[in-house]
Write a protein that holds these residues in place. Structure first.
Motif, PDB file in Angstrom:
ATOM      1  N   HIS A   1      22.636 -46.091   2.014  1.00 39.01           N
ATOM      2  CA  HIS A   1      21.505 -45.807   0.864  1.00 39.01           C
ATOM      3  C   HIS A   1      20.629 -47.342   0.542  1.00 39.01           C
ATOM      4  CE1 HIS A   1      21.314 -45.069  -3.584  1.00 39.01           C
ATOM      5  NE2 HIS A   1      22.325 -46.516  -3.487  1.00 39.01           N
ATOM      6  N   ALA A   2      20.975 -47.762   1.435  1.00 37.50           N
ATOM      7  CA  ALA A   2      20.401 -49.162   0.778  1.00 37.50           C
ATOM      8  C   ALA A   2      18.970 -49.559   1.455  1.00 37.50           C
ATOM      9  CB  ALA A   2      20.598 -50.391   1.261  1.00 37.50           C
ATOM     10  N   ALA A   3      18.909 -49.000   2.504  1.00 38.19           N
ATOM     11  CA  ALA A   3      17.561 -48.697   3.243  1.00 38.19           C
ATOM     12  C   ALA A   3      16.866 -47.832   2.425  1.00 38.19           C
ATOM     13  CB  ALA A   3      17.601 -48.453   4.955  1.00 38.19           C
ATOM     14  N   PHE A   4      17.281 -46.204   1.734  1.00 37.35           N
ATOM     15  CA  PHE A   4      16.177 -45.650   1.224  1.00 37.35           C
ATOM     16  C   PHE A   4      16.451 -46.494  -0.001  1.00 37.35           C
ATOM     17  CE2 PHE A   4      16.900 -41.483  -1.722  1.00 37.35           C
ATOM     18  CZ  PHE A   4      16.330 -41.171  -1.374  1.00 37.35           C
TER      19      PHE A   4
ATOM     20  N   ASP B   1      12.367 -40.082   7.227  1.00 41.05           N
ATOM     21  CA  ASP B   1      13.321 -39.076   7.789  1.00 41.05           C
ATOM     22  C   ASP B   1      13.295 -37.833   6.482  1.00 41.05           C
ATOM     23  OD1 ASP B   1      14.408 -36.879   8.768  1.00 41.05           O
ATOM     24  OD2 ASP B   1      16.249 -37.848   9.351  1.00 41.05           O
ATOM     25  N   PRO B   2      11.876 -38.047   6.065  1.00 45.37           N
ATOM     26  CA  PRO B   2      11.942 -37.233   4.813  1.00 45.37           C
ATOM     27  C   PRO B   2      13.954 -35.392   4.962  1.00 45.37           C
ATOM     28  CG  PRO B   2       9.714 -36.609   5.588  1.00 45.37           C
ATOM     29  CD  PRO B   2      11.065 -37.678   7.020  1.00 45.37           C
ATOM     30  N   SER B   3      14.512 -35.379   5.965  1.00 43.76           N
ATOM     31  CA  SER B   3      15.424 -34.491   5.394  1.00 43.76           C
ATOM     32  C   SER B   3      16.300 -35.062   5.384  1.00 43.76           C
ATOM     33  CB  SER B   3      15.404 -33.936   7.277  1.00 43.76           C
ATOM     34  OG  SER B   3      16.458 -34.934   8.144  1.00 43.76           O
ATOM     35  N   MET B   4      16.266 -36.630   5.059  1.00 40.83           N
ATOM     36  CA  MET B   4      17.821 -37.053   5.516  1.00 40.83           C
ATOM     37  C   MET B   4      17.677 -37.536   3.180  1.00 40.83           C
ATOM     38  SD  MET B   4      20.672 -37.322   7.227  1.00 40.83           S
ATOM     39  CE  MET B   4      20.739 -39.021   6.491  1.00 40.83           C
ATOM     40  N   ASP B   5      16.712 -37.579   2.849  1.00 42.92           N
ATOM     41  CA  ASP B   5      16.533 -37.826   1.737  1.00 42.92           C
ATOM     42  C   ASP B   5      17.204 -37.634   0.429  1.00 42.92           C
ATOM     43  OD1 ASP B   5      14.033 -39.345   2.659  1.00 42.92           O
ATOM     44  OD2 ASP B   5      12.802 -38.124   1.934  1.00 42.92           O
ATOM     45  N   ASP B   6      17.722 -36.812   0.146  1.00 44.40           N
ATOM     46  CA  ASP B   6      19.036 -36.269  -0.202  1.00 44.40           C
ATOM     47  C   ASP B   6      20.098 -36.662  -0.163  1.00 44.40           C
ATOM     48  OD1 ASP B   6      17.513 -35.090  -1.737  1.00 44.40           O
ATOM     49  OD2 ASP B   6      17.505 -33.156  -1.868  1.00 44.40           O
ATOM     50  N   LEU B   7      20.343 -36.663   1.266  1.00 46.07           N
ATOM     51  CA  LEU B   7      21.231 -37.443   1.489  1.00 46.07           C
ATOM     52  C   LEU B   7      21.949 -39.186   1.036  1.00 46.07           C
ATOM     53  CD1 LEU B   7      21.993 -34.999   4.989  1.00 46.07           C
ATOM     54  CD2 LEU B   7      22.770 -34.824   2.292  1.00 46.07           C
ATOM     55  N   TRP B   8      20.451 -39.553   1.112  1.00 46.94           N
ATOM     56  CA  TRP B   8      21.328 -41.241   1.231  1.00 46.94           C
ATOM     57  C   TRP B   8      20.741 -41.327  -0.887  1.00 46.94           C
ATOM     58  CZ3 TRP B   8      23.381 -43.136   4.903  1.00 46.94           C
ATOM     59  CH2 TRP B   8      22.919 -42.777   5.748  1.00 46.94           C
ATOM     60  N   ASP B   9      20.479 -40.586  -1.097  1.00 48.17           N
ATOM     61  CA  ASP B   9      19.885 -40.675  -2.543  1.00 48.17           C
ATOM     62  C   ASP B   9      21.822 -39.936  -4.240  1.00 48.17           C
ATOM     63  OD1 ASP B   9      19.270 -40.221  -5.202  1.00 48.17           O
ATOM     64  OD2 ASP B   9      17.417 -39.367  -4.938  1.00 48.17           O
ATOM     65  N   SER B  10      22.265 -41.458  -3.995  1.00 49.74           N
ATOM     66  CA  SER B  10      23.248 -41.164  -5.432  1.00 49.74           C
ATOM     67  C   SER B  10      23.130 -40.145  -6.231  1.00 49.74           C
ATOM     68  CB  SER B  10      23.228 -42.421  -5.188  1.00 49.74           C
ATOM     69  OG  SER B  10      22.294 -42.967  -6.691  1.00 49.74           O
ATOM     70  N   PHE B  11      22.282 -39.849  -6.503  1.00 51.81           N
ATOM     71  CA  PHE B  11      22.013 -38.891  -7.436  1.00 51.81           C
ATOM     72  C   PHE B  11      22.094 -37.796  -7.037  1.00 51.81           C
ATOM     73  CE2 PHE B  11      21.396 -43.074  -9.065  1.00 51.81           C
ATOM     74  CZ  PHE B  11      21.735 -43.009 -10.309  1.00 51.81           C
ATOM     75  N   HIS B  12      21.223 -37.231  -5.672  1.00 56.30           N
ATOM     76  CA  HIS B  12      21.400 -36.018  -4.903  1.00 56.30           C
ATOM     77  C   HIS B  12      22.045 -35.260  -4.063  1.00 56.30           C
ATOM     78  CE1 HIS B  12      17.493 -36.346  -5.964  1.00 56.30           C
ATOM     79  NE2 HIS B  12      17.049 -35.309  -6.525  1.00 56.30           N
ATOM     80  N   ILE B  13      23.548 -36.543  -3.978  1.00 64.13           N
ATOM     81  CA  ILE B  13      24.971 -35.686  -3.242  1.00 64.13           C
ATOM     82  C   ILE B  13      25.664 -36.082  -4.322  1.00 64.13           C
ATOM     83  CG2 ILE B  13      24.853 -37.994  -1.684  1.00 64.13           C
ATOM     84  CD1 ILE B  13      25.610 -36.835   0.222  1.00 64.13           C
ATOM     85  N   ASP B  14      26.823 -35.379  -3.720  1.00 64.77           N
ATOM     86  CA  ASP B  14      28.082 -35.244  -4.434  1.00 64.77           C
ATOM     87  C   ASP B  14      28.895 -36.701  -3.777  1.00 64.77           C
ATOM     88  OD1 ASP B  14      27.576 -33.438  -6.583  1.00 64.77           O
ATOM     89  OD2 ASP B  14      28.598 -32.041  -5.108  1.00 64.77           O
TER      90      ASP B  14
ATOM     91  N   ALA C   1      25.129 -46.088  15.172  1.00 68.35           N
ATOM     92  CA  ALA C   1      23.860 -46.761  15.879  1.00 68.35           C
ATOM     93  C   ALA C   1      22.542 -46.542  15.130  1.00 68.35           C
ATOM     94  CB  ALA C   1      23.685 -46.322  17.263  1.00 68.35           C
ATOM     95  N   GLN C   2      22.369 -45.319  14.626  1.00 64.82           N
ATOM     96  CA  GLN C   2      21.438 -44.801  14.054  1.00 64.82           C
ATOM     97  C   GLN C   2      21.728 -45.124  12.860  1.00 64.82           C
ATOM     98  OE1 GLN C   2      22.856 -40.706  15.334  1.00 64.82           O
ATOM     99  NE2 GLN C   2      20.568 -39.853  15.790  1.00 64.82           N
ATOM    100  N   THR C   3      21.829 -45.469  12.136  1.00 62.66           N
ATOM    101  CA  THR C   3      22.089 -45.517  10.680  1.00 62.66           C
ATOM    102  C   THR C   3      21.482 -47.445  10.836  1.00 62.66           C
ATOM    103  OG1 THR C   3      23.956 -44.882   9.609  1.00 62.66           O
ATOM    104  CG2 THR C   3      23.352 -46.249   8.482  1.00 62.66           C
ATOM    105  N   LEU C   4      22.187 -47.645  11.996  1.00 61.57           N
ATOM    106  CA  LEU C   4      21.834 -49.259  12.062  1.00 61.57           C
ATOM    107  C   LEU C   4      19.788 -49.509  12.050  1.00 61.57           C
ATOM    108  CD1 LEU C   4      24.696 -51.035  13.954  1.00 61.57           C
ATOM    109  CD2 LEU C   4      22.998 -52.245  11.603  1.00 61.57           C
ATOM    110  N   GLU C   5      19.548 -48.225  13.418  1.00 57.27           N
ATOM    111  CA  GLU C   5      18.676 -48.734  13.344  1.00 57.27           C
ATOM    112  C   GLU C   5      17.327 -47.888  12.027  1.00 57.27           C
ATOM    113  OE1 GLU C   5      15.282 -45.792  16.720  1.00 57.27           O
ATOM    114  OE2 GLU C   5      17.594 -45.833  16.609  1.00 57.27           O
ATOM    115  N   TYR C   6      17.974 -46.872  11.681  1.00 61.39           N
ATOM    116  CA  TYR C   6      17.433 -46.747   9.708  1.00 61.39           C
ATOM    117  C   TYR C   6      17.126 -48.036   9.291  1.00 61.39           C
ATOM    118  CZ  TYR C   6      16.618 -44.420   5.432  1.00 61.39           C
ATOM    119  OH  TYR C   6      16.713 -44.768   4.076  1.00 61.39           O
ATOM    120  N   PHE C   7      18.329 -48.767   8.814  1.00 60.59           N
ATOM    121  CA  PHE C   7      18.445 -50.075   8.181  1.00 60.59           C
ATOM    122  C   PHE C   7      17.658 -51.016   8.652  1.00 60.59           C
ATOM    123  CE2 PHE C   7      20.418 -54.004   7.070  1.00 60.59           C
ATOM    124  CZ  PHE C   7      21.170 -53.916   6.213  1.00 60.59           C
TER     125      PHE C   7
END
Length: 454
Positions: free
Chosen positions: A54-57, A74-87, A101-107
């Motif tokens: 979420h911080a990287a997003f 990664d546009p497919s992850m936008d709604d998942l990292w956005d605190s107002f689009h995921i419960d 590992a993948q989250t660290l790479e993104y971050f």
């Protein structure tokens, strides 16, 4: 006019804050073994890997998208990292999210891009403001990563040493604040909005308020003082509690996480959340261990309702948020404006309990170099201090670039002030307003009081 020296200094400060923020986040997440990344569900915390993504997003949205129009990593992850689009509960679904590992790479990819942009692109006021906003937002999540460990009973974060860098002598009694005109908040419109006058929307616009004389305690309420309330039957005397407090007092809550139980433990409140009566003594859970409460340390993890009831028991009251700010800063119209109780020098270890090191274990008389102009101590760091004020916008409020920074909390939250032991020192100032629901106690909340009828 901004000189090249000022730009170079601002650039260096940004890079230093970004580097500290990146490293602190990595330490808080990567020091956990794989099994502890799946923290138990709790309404006040998030899974650590989601916090990191979420911080990287946030940098993507409020730096690259706003300034450059850059598409998402990664546009497919936008709604998942956005605190107002995921419960909130869906953040625990590991099938939806990448692993460590993948989250660290993104971050780290996003942080490298931010650092490169700060180094190479023109540092306009807009860019400086957005960089600072995103860095400070991430430091809010650093605080929540720290209280997450307390909530779920994990070991203390790396860097916590419960040290005592700035001992103080006994500092009892009240400070008398004279009647008069006082300045509250930060400027609504300022040419220096990205530097000295940086603030979040709920701190603006600045205004003048008249306050009658009042007396406020120089120190926070201590464990010793709160134990007196408990042992005098404070939780069993409904006359000490307001309507909302009595409703909370009569509502069972699940304290399984507090006591490390795999089964629900429904109990009525009879003491602070992380306390227990054990072997004829009070104990307090601090991260993953039980220990005796430090008698002279501030009572911590208490709700607004508990603070309010203690005041009624003691014949005191909570300060309003304006009284709190005046006692902390003492800013008057026409005089130099101070952002911290001691002036405008950024806080260090001698001023305040911040950055997740001492964790509110020092006596309430410590940190004398952080005193306010009226001699009030520990008004920065240690614990978020409950005030009697509801969280409302100031007159003339304007939503800033992040529309959900404040608006979702207006009306039903209470104002806390001052920051806590888990707050990052780069984030806090005396005008900063935080808001929590009155039943909230998983965060580092405490209080100080005012005399009645001063």
């Amino acid at each position: 006019m901004t000189t090249m020296d000022q730009v170079d200094q601002a650039r260096a400060e940004l890079l230093a804050q970004l580097d500290w923020t990146r490293k602190r986040t990595e330490i808080l997440v990567c020091s956990l073994p794989e099994a502890q990344l799946d923290v138990p569900w709790h309404p006040g915390v998030n899974p650590p890997l989601w916090e990191m993504g979420h911080a990287a997003f946030f940098y993507e949205v409020f730096v690259f998208n706003l300034l450059d129009g850059t598409p998402s990593y990664d546009p497919s992850m936008d709604d998942l990292w956005d605190s107002f689009h995921i419960d909130h509960r869906d953040r625990w679904n590991r099938d939806l999210f990448p692993g460590r590992a993948q989250t660290l790479e993104y971050f780290n990819t996003i942080y490298d891009r931010v650092a490169q942009r700060i180094e190479s692109d023109p540092l306009t006021d807009q860019a400086l403001y957005l960089y600072r906003y995103a860095i400070y937002h991430q430091n809010m999540h650093i605080e929540s990563l720290i209280w997450c460990r307390q909530t779920v009973g994990y070991p203390a974060p790396p860097g916590t040493d419960f040290y005592r860098p700035a001992p103080g002598e006994q500092h009892d009694g009240d400070a008398l604040i004279p009647a008069g005109e006082w300045l509250i908040g930060m400027p609504g419109e300022s040419g220096d909005y990205a530097r000295e006058d940086f603030a979040f929307d709920n701190e603006k616009p600045r205004f003048t308020v008249h306050l009658d004389q009042f007396a406020v305690s120089r120190c926070l309420v201590s464990n010793r003082q709160f134990i007196e309330f408990i042992e005098d039957g404070g939780y069993r005397r409904p006359e000490l509690w307001s309507f909302g407090g009595r409703k909370w007092l009569q509502t069972e809550s699940d304290v399984a996480l507090v006591h490390g139980s795999n089964e629900p433990l429904l109990r009525l409140p009879r003491h602070p959340l992380y306390w227990r009566w054990h072997d004829e003594h009070w104990q307090e859970r601090v991260f993953d261990g039980w220990r005796a409460p430090e008698p002279d340390a501030p009572v911590t993890h208490v709700t607004f309702w508990e603070a309010e009831a203690w005041c009624r028991w003691a014949g005191r009251r909570l300060p309003t948020e304006f009284e709190w700010e005046v006692a902390a800063l003492g800013n008057r119209p026409g005089e130099p404006f101070r952002r911290f109780p001691w002036g405008n020098v950024a806080p260090d270890d001698w001023h305040a309990d911040l950055n997740g090191r001492a964790m509110a274990r020092n006596p309430v008389c410590d940190f004398p170099e952080g005193d306010s102009p009226f001699g009030c101590r520990q008004m920065t760091g240690t614990v978020w201090e409950w005030t009697s004020s509801q969280f409302f916008p100031y007159d003339g409020f304007k939503v800033d670039m992040y529309p959900f920074m404040s608006t979702l909390q207006f009306g039903d939250h209470r104002v806390t002030r001052g920051g806590s032991c888990a707050t990052s020192s780069c984030l806090i100032r005396g005008t900063y307003r935080q808001a929590y629901l009155p039943q909230r106690s998983d965060v580092y909340t405490g209080f100080r009081t005012c005399a009645l009828g001063t």
